[in-house]
Design a protein around this motif. Structure first.
Motif, PDB file in Angstrom:
ATOM      1  N   ILE A   1       0.520  -1.234  -0.273  1.00  0.00           N
ATOM      2  CA  ILE A   1       0.401  -0.020   0.205  1.00  0.00           C
ATOM      3  C   ILE A   1       0.692   0.883  -0.263  1.00  0.00           C
ATOM      4  N   ASP A   2       1.747   1.045   0.301  1.00  0.00           N
ATOM      5  CA  ASP A   2       2.723   2.253   0.826  1.00  0.00           C
ATOM      6  C   ASP A   2       3.612   2.291  -0.026  1.00  0.00           C
ATOM      7  N   THR A   3       3.608   1.506  -1.554  1.00  0.00           N
ATOM      8  CA  THR A   3       4.572   1.868  -2.623  1.00  0.00           C
ATOM      9  C   THR A   3       3.567   3.150  -3.790  1.00  0.00           C
ATOM     10  N   PHE A   4       2.805   2.616  -3.466  1.00  0.00           N
ATOM     11  CA  PHE A   4       1.367   3.569  -4.365  1.00  0.00           C
ATOM     12  C   PHE A   4       2.022   4.354  -4.575  1.00  0.00           C
ATOM     13  N   LYS A   5       2.552   5.001  -6.152  1.00  0.00           N
ATOM     14  CA  LYS A   5       2.404   6.765  -6.765  1.00  0.00           C
ATOM     15  C   LYS A   5       1.703   7.664  -6.572  1.00  0.00           C
ATOM     16  N   GLY A   6       0.488   7.056  -6.290  1.00  0.00           N
ATOM     17  CA  GLY A   6      -0.594   7.850  -7.433  1.00  0.00           C
ATOM     18  C   GLY A   6      -1.636   8.451  -5.546  1.00  0.00           C
ATOM     19  N   ASN A   7      -2.420   8.157  -6.130  1.00  0.00           N
ATOM     20  CA  ASN A   7      -3.126   8.443  -4.476  1.00  0.00           C
ATOM     21  C   ASN A   7      -4.274   7.320  -3.965  1.00  0.00           C
ATOM     22  N   PHE A   8      -4.138   6.935  -2.514  1.00  0.00           N
ATOM     23  CA  PHE A   8      -5.078   5.898  -2.083  1.00  0.00           C
ATOM     24  C   PHE A   8      -5.800   6.579  -0.946  1.00  0.00           C
ATOM     25  N   LEU A   9      -6.659   6.227  -0.837  1.00  0.00           N
ATOM     26  CA  LEU A   9      -7.522   6.705   0.049  1.00  0.00           C
ATOM     27  C   LEU A   9      -9.291   6.155   0.561  1.00  0.00           C
ATOM     28  N   HIS A  10      -9.287   6.531   1.788  1.00  0.00           N
ATOM     29  CA  HIS A  10     -11.241   5.756   2.432  1.00  0.00           C
ATOM     30  C   HIS A  10     -11.532   6.532   1.916  1.00  0.00           C
ATOM     31  N   PRO A  11     -12.697   6.468   1.908  1.00  0.00           N
ATOM     32  CA  PRO A  11     -13.624   7.213   0.968  1.00  0.00           C
ATOM     33  C   PRO A  11     -14.078   8.498   2.385  1.00  0.00           C
ATOM     34  N   SER A  12     -13.647   7.533   3.788  1.00  0.00           N
ATOM     35  CA  SER A  12     -14.176   8.807   4.872  1.00  0.00           C
ATOM     36  C   SER A  12     -13.557   8.979   4.801  1.00  0.00           C
ATOM     37  N   TYR A  13     -12.101   9.590   4.637  1.00  0.00           N
ATOM     38  CA  TYR A  13     -11.025   9.975   4.761  1.00  0.00           C
ATOM     39  C   TYR A  13     -11.043  11.300   3.698  1.00  0.00           C
TER      40      TYR A  13
ATOM     41  N   GLU B   1      -1.667  -7.883  -4.465  1.00  0.00           N
ATOM     42  CA  GLU B   1      -0.395  -6.374  -3.732  1.00  0.00           C
ATOM     43  C   GLU B   1      -1.116  -5.054  -4.718  1.00  0.00           C
ATOM     44  N   ILE B   2      -0.805  -3.948  -3.799  1.00  0.00           N
ATOM     45  CA  ILE B   2      -0.607  -2.671  -4.368  1.00  0.00           C
ATOM     46  C   ILE B   2       0.699  -2.388  -4.688  1.00  0.00           C
ATOM     47  N   THR B   3       0.918  -2.100  -6.019  1.00  0.00           N
ATOM     48  CA  THR B   3       2.140  -2.010  -6.748  1.00  0.00           C
ATOM     49  C   THR B   3       2.182  -0.438  -6.846  1.00  0.00           C
ATOM     50  N   PRO B   4       3.108   0.541  -7.504  1.00  0.00           N
ATOM     51  CA  PRO B   4       3.161   1.713  -7.538  1.00  0.00           C
ATOM     52  C   PRO B   4       2.787   2.744  -8.892  1.00  0.00           C
ATOM     53  N   LYS B   5       2.333   0.791  -9.009  1.00  0.00           N
ATOM     54  CA  LYS B   5       1.903   1.685 -11.009  1.00  0.00           C
ATOM     55  C   LYS B   5      -0.505   1.649 -10.539  1.00  0.00           C
ATOM     56  N   GLY B   6      -0.207   0.281  -9.285  1.00  0.00           N
ATOM     57  CA  GLY B   6      -1.743   0.259  -9.101  1.00  0.00           C
ATOM     58  C   GLY B   6      -2.463  -0.909  -8.733  1.00  0.00           C
ATOM     59  N   ILE B   7      -2.516  -1.858  -8.985  1.00  0.00           N
ATOM     60  CA  ILE B   7      -3.411  -2.875  -8.275  1.00  0.00           C
ATOM     61  C   ILE B   7      -2.796  -4.230  -9.147  1.00  0.00           C
ATOM     62  N   LYS B   8      -2.368  -4.886  -8.441  1.00  0.00           N
ATOM     63  CA  LYS B   8      -2.255  -6.852  -8.690  1.00  0.00           C
ATOM     64  C   LYS B   8      -2.558  -7.727  -8.748  1.00  0.00           C
ATOM     65  N   THR B   9      -3.758  -8.190  -9.720  1.00  0.00           N
ATOM     66  CA  THR B   9      -4.284  -9.241  -9.269  1.00  0.00           C
ATOM     67  C   THR B   9      -4.037 -10.225  -9.744  1.00  0.00           C
ATOM     68  N   SER B  10      -4.294 -11.789  -9.831  1.00  0.00           N
ATOM     69  CA  SER B  10      -3.862 -12.714 -10.016  1.00  0.00           C
ATOM     70  C   SER B  10      -3.666 -13.150 -11.582  1.00  0.00           C
ATOM     71  N   GLU B  11      -4.841 -11.785 -12.091  1.00  0.00           N
ATOM     72  CA  GLU B  11      -4.131 -12.063 -14.147  1.00  0.00           C
ATOM     73  C   GLU B  11      -3.881 -10.940 -14.156  1.00  0.00           C
ATOM     74  N   LYS B  12      -3.424  -9.877 -13.484  1.00  0.00           N
ATOM     75  CA  LYS B  12      -2.750  -8.773 -14.486  1.00  0.00           C
ATOM     76  C   LYS B  12      -2.911  -7.815 -13.656  1.00  0.00           C
ATOM     77  N   GLU B  13      -1.932  -6.762 -13.454  1.00  0.00           N
ATOM     78  CA  GLU B  13      -1.179  -5.352 -13.462  1.00  0.00           C
ATOM     79  C   GLU B  13      -2.239  -4.050 -13.672  1.00  0.00           C
ATOM     80  N   TRP B  14      -3.589  -3.707 -13.118  1.00  0.00           N
ATOM     81  CA  TRP B  14      -4.003  -2.249 -13.251  1.00  0.00           C
ATOM     82  C   TRP B  14      -2.866  -1.447 -13.001  1.00  0.00           C
ATOM     83  N   GLU B  15      -3.386   0.362 -14.395  1.00  0.00           N
ATOM     84  CA  GLU B  15      -2.708   1.066 -13.409  1.00  0.00           C
ATOM     85  C   GLU B  15      -3.338   1.583 -13.320  1.00  0.00           C
ATOM     86  N   PHE B  16      -3.505   2.854 -12.051  1.00  0.00           N
ATOM     87  CA  PHE B  16      -4.502   3.700 -11.796  1.00  0.00           C
ATOM     88  C   PHE B  16      -3.789   5.416 -11.247  1.00  0.00           C
TER      89      PHE B  16
END
Length: 546
Positions: free
Chosen positions: A165-177, A369-384
């Protein structure tokens, strides 16, 4: 208990503010108690972690945030408030709800007895003084005869412990924040993880704005049509002259609304009559298809399946893609309808007909896992650019257990509830004198409209305090036997329904390691109201007063 008292060593207890009652939380329950306890002559203070009134609505500022209880159900019954307030929508958004709380604060003159930015971190009972010593994170200390917790059922956020989570280069947020300033989301790549009511509201509002949207779904949400209405020129749902009768009727409704289950069972009607009722409830919107339907829907698997099948067919008709259709509204019922929190939607299912909106099934392709670029699932890495973690809360008990509360034995509330939750009437706990909470565990909480519960429980707590004042009593404590009996009632009511067979936050299932148990009273508001009334009439049975 030494570590707790040591925490006060750098501050003189002589500087503590002496109160008749300290109220925690500035949502519906807290502001109602502040107004009415003060009117009754108590010296009272309200402390709130946020910077203004509203409770959950102070924090919920994400796109699409709105209440799913209609007005005038979702407001206080005080004529001084509703005679001078007009809503703009049947289901108000969070900004309008914050404006309503500002109106309440002005009419009730609340600000002079409220301290904002005050997160309560600990409370210790002194048996000799019969008072609570309460400390906030910023160092304020209060000594209060009564400790009244109105922290709500969704105050402790939950974010899964994903790797990276801490490696993600974009914005990671919980909606209540959600930031108070507007985010630049136009054309961005956005992930929404979670399909509870927050995730659904977010995805619906973001879809027309962002460049690419991926919704990560673990479990379907059996959302119902909201049927939003915009009001013009001060018109409201019902004439104001009918408000007094309307508000009195809320305690006659199972969920504290203005509707009830009908007095017959699903298969008492033939298929044509049954479908006519379903169609009528569907067209009216609100929670009516859930809580104004046949009386056996939450009890009989066959009746429940009938309701699900109708919901399924209505929902599938909105979705073009066959794969998405099977993921959002599968032919085979995945869980008992209505036994997970039902949401209201305004075009949610239709967003998946857009080419830039994707549905990710985390059951078949889990998040690794959460990657610097986005989200890695068992299928692929999504960039966000943005990852919005709409994974909910440690609901119902979490907001209370995050405060270090200790009674005369030195045991904390968290320790008291480590293996299972115990309360009496969903209001108080054995071993914690003069402490009450609203909208908490083992009350109708998740199945009860908020303002209804705030007034019902607030009036009862004030009645008990007045009784003690009249009798010259200083201490009230739940008897352990009554706490055990109330838990038995809660379990018996829940086990008579289909709810325990479904994984949900109603059962504590959303938090790893949390005890699995029914966290709500399923007898309905009328039965709960009657129980409270009888306890008061009989001298507050279940409590020891001295």
């Amino acid at each position: 208990m030494g570590s707790i008292t040591d925490s006060f060593s750098d501050l003189s207890l002589n500087s503590a503010q002496e109160l008749g009652a300290l109220i925690v939380g500035a949502g519906f329950g807290g502001v109602y108690q502040l107004k009415h306890l003060r009117d009754a002559g108590y010296k009272v203070k309200l402390v709130e972690a946020g910077a203004d009134y509203g409770g959950v609505w102070y924090w919920n500022r994400y796109p699409g945030a709105r209440v799913d209880s209609s007005i005038p159900v979702y407001e206080f019954s005080d004529p001084a408030l509703w005679q001078t307030w007009s809503w703009k929508q049947r289901f108000p958004g969070s900004a309008e709800l914050r404006a309503y709380f500002a109106h309440v604060a002005e009419v009730w003159d609340l600000r002079r007895d409220t301290e904002f930015g005050a997160f309560v971190e600990s409370a210790v009972w002194d048996d000799g003084e019969s008072k609570w010593t309460v400390k906030t994170k910023k160092g304020d200390i209060y000594k209060a005869e009564f400790f009244l917790l109105n922290t709500g059922f969704a105050a402790k956020r939950y974010i899964p412990d994903w790797k990276g989570i801490d490696t993600f280069k974009g914005n990671f947020l919980h909606p209540s924040y959600w930031p108070h300033e507007e985010l630049d989301l136009k054309g961005k790549k956005v992930a929404v993880i979670g399909t509870g009511s927050t995730g659904i509201q977010l995805a619906t509002d973001l879809a027309p704005l962002v460049g690419e949207l991926a919704v990560f779904q673990r479990t379907i949400n059996t959302s119902l049509p909201m049927r939003q209405v915009d009001y013009q020129d001060g018109e409201q749902e019902i004439p104001r002259k009918d408000y007094p009768d309307f508000f009195r009727g809320r305690t006659d409704s199972f969920g504290g609304f203005d509707f009830n289950f009908i007095g017959r069972s699903t298969f008492d009607d033939d298929p044509e009559t049954r479908r006519e009722l379903y169609e009528k409830l569907w067209a009216e919107g609100d929670f009516k298809f859930w809580l104004a339907t046949y009386q056996d829907m939450l009890f009989d698997p066959a009746a429940n399946r009938e309701a699900y099948n109708f919901w399924r067919d209505k929902t599938r008709a909105k979705i073009h893609d066959a794969r998405v259709r099977d993921l959002l509204a599968p032919m085979k019922q995945p869980y008992s309808f209505g036994c997970k929190r039902v949401s209201l939607e305004n075009g949610y299912f239709e967003i998946f007909n857009e080419s830039h909106v994707h549905l990710v099934d985390v059951n078949s392709t889990p998040i690794e896992e959460i990657t610097p670029k986005g989200i890695k699932t068992s299928e692929k890495e999504w960039e966000f650019d943005y990852i919005i973690c709409a994974t909910g809360f440690d609901s119902i008990t979490g907001s209370l257990k995050q405060i270090d509360i200790r009674g005369p034995s030195g045991q904390s509330l968290q320790e008291h509830w480590k293996k299972a939750t115990y309360t009496h009437m969903g209001l108080s706990v054995s071993g914690f004198p003069n402490m009450f909470f609203s909208y908490g565990p083992q009350a109708p909480t998740p199945f009860c409209n908020g303002p209804t519960c705030a007034e019902l429980q607030g009036d009862w707590i004030l009645g008990l305090m007045n009784h003690m004042r009249d009798k010259g009593l200083k201490k009230v404590e739940v008897e352990e036997e009554s706490e055990n009996k109330w838990r038995e009632i809660v379990l018996r009511l829940a086990n008579a329904t289909l709810l325990p067979n479904t994984r949900s936050w109603y059962m504590g299932d959303n938090i790893p390691g949390k005890p699995r148990e029914p966290l709500l009273y399923l007898g309905g508001v009328p039965a709960y109201y009657k129980t409270l009334g009888e306890a008061a009439k009989n001298g507050y049975t279940g409590f020891k007063l001295e």
